[in-house]
Design an enzyme around this catalytic site. Structure first.
Site, PDB file in Angstrom:
ATOM      1  N   GLU A 176      -6.175  -0.845  -6.290  1.00 50.17           N
ATOM      2  CA  GLU A 176      -7.177   0.078  -5.762  1.00 50.17           C
ATOM      3  C   GLU A 176      -6.735   1.507  -6.044  1.00 50.17           C
ATOM      4  O   GLU A 176      -5.540   1.821  -5.984  1.00 50.17           O
ATOM      5  CB  GLU A 176      -7.357  -0.093  -4.244  1.00 50.17           C
ATOM      6  CG  GLU A 176      -7.735  -1.482  -3.788  1.00 50.17           C
ATOM      7  CD  GLU A 176      -6.524  -2.284  -3.355  1.00 50.17           C
ATOM      8  OE1 GLU A 176      -5.429  -1.689  -3.173  1.00 50.17           O
ATOM      9  OE2 GLU A 176      -6.666  -3.511  -3.229  1.00 50.17           O
ATOM     10  N   HIS A 207       0.817  -1.214   0.000  1.00 48.55           N
ATOM     11  CA  HIS A 207       0.000   0.000   0.000  1.00 48.55           C
ATOM     12  C   HIS A 207       0.849   1.261   0.000  1.00 48.55           C
ATOM     13  O   HIS A 207       1.957   1.283   0.548  1.00 48.55           O
ATOM     14  CB  HIS A 207      -0.897   0.023   1.247  1.00 48.55           C
ATOM     15  CG  HIS A 207      -2.215  -0.640   1.038  1.00 48.55           C
ATOM     16  ND1 HIS A 207      -3.415  -0.034   1.316  1.00 48.55           N
ATOM     17  CD2 HIS A 207      -2.533  -1.876   0.567  1.00 48.55           C
ATOM     18  CE1 HIS A 207      -4.413  -0.852   1.042  1.00 48.55           C
ATOM     19  NE2 HIS A 207      -3.908  -1.980   0.582  1.00 48.55           N
TER      20      HIS A 207
END
Length: 321
Positions: A107, A38
């Site tokens: 994402e 991330h």
């Protein structure tokens, strides 16, 4: 025989802590360890987002036995697939063959940061197909030039390659993505215990394949406190992946999850001290045919205590299932 894993949750812990947890998890008997990849945490309260590949490089040197994996890396926007090919080969060398490259369509939260926008879902899947083709080509050691719809590669070669190669797991969500990625990937990554998807994959994929899932739990000596921690740290999951893939910031996830109640979280995540309850929460994955299940112990606070007190007995219980 099911393999049981531990999640290095980069959204909730700093890099040195993650390496420490990785060592402790190996000592407690986990079979493998997966790392998220991330740029931002899901929620501001999680508070972390170290670079997964640096963490995994350190973990590869600090551990000896556990398999390692990204869960998952998006090789299309924030990273060019040629770079993913190079760093995954390097990590496999550092890990002495213990690494699997987990890939997915990504994402918005993590990919928009490089200013290239966020493609529609069909384009994201097409980009992922092209990226896997490039990674596979570069992992042969050949000189690669590629001119695709989304990516160009100009006379590239990965010079340091592991003899055993780098297995690739691919995250899929339904019949269309199974048809596209089963021929390209070695293993299936699936976030839900969906037996239909597993059966579809096994029907299309040639040869043996692992089915790798992830299961959040929140162990703690006080059930109410564990539920509160799970709500604070993990309520973002309630929107489902069709929503989670498109929200751009932790603030967006906070807004989208503002009406998720602690009792809603407790219905989806096993919380508290009852190890039998935590173990039973894995049963849907077993019944769906998963071969590998990685636990996420929610929250950085209490992670050392979970590993010291609960992880070993929990592994005994899930292996008895």
């Amino acid at each position: 025989m099911t393999n049981w894993g531990y999640t290095l949750m980069t959204e909730q812990s700093g890099p040195k802590e993650l390496v420490r947890y990785a060592v402790a998890a190996e000592e407690k008997g986990f079979d493998f360890e997966v790392s998220s990849d991330h740029y931002s945490p899901w929620l501001t309260s999680q508070g972390h987002a170290p670079y997964a590949w640096s963490v995994l490089g350190a973990v590869a040197q600090a551990t000896e036995r556990v398999e390692l994996m990204t869960y998952v890396t998006c090789p299309t926007v924030r990273y060019h697939p040629a770079v993913v090919a190079q760093k995954s080969a390097t990590l496999q060398l550092l890990a002495d063959g213990r690494f699997t490259l987990g890939l997915g369509a990504g994402e918005n939260l993590n990919e928009h940061v490089v200013g290239e926008g966020w493609p529609a879902v069909d384009a994201r899947h097409d980009m992922l197909e092209e990226a896997i083709e490039i990674i596979r080509a570069l992992h042969t050691g050949d000189l690669v030039t590629f001119d695709g719809e989304y990516f160009r590669v100009d006379s590239a070669r990965v010079w340091d390659l592991p003899e055993q190669g780098v297995p690739i797991g691919v995250a899929v969500s339904g019949e269309k993505s199974v048809e596209a990625f089963a021929p390209l990937g070695d293993h299936l990554i699936q976030v839900e215990p969906d037996k239909d998807v597993v059966d579809q994959w096994n029907g299309v994929h040639e040869g043996p394949s692992r089915v790798i899932g992830q299961l959040p739990i929140c162990w703690g000596p006080d059930k109410d406190a564990a539920i509160a921690q799970a709500h604070d740290q993990f309520r973002w999951f309630a929107g489902g992946w069709s929503v989670n893939a498109d929200l751009p910031t932790p603030a967006g996830f906070s807004a989208a999850s503002q009406f998720v109640r602690p009792e809603d979280v407790a219905e989806s995540i096993a919380c508290g001290p009852d190890l039998d309850e935590l173990a039973e929460s894995a049963r849907p994955f077993l019944e769906a045919g998963f071969t590998d299940i990685a636990f996420v112990q929610v929250g950085d606070e209490g992670q050392d205590r979970f590993l010291a007190e609960a992880a070993g007995p929990l592994l005994e219980k899930v292996r008895a299932l």
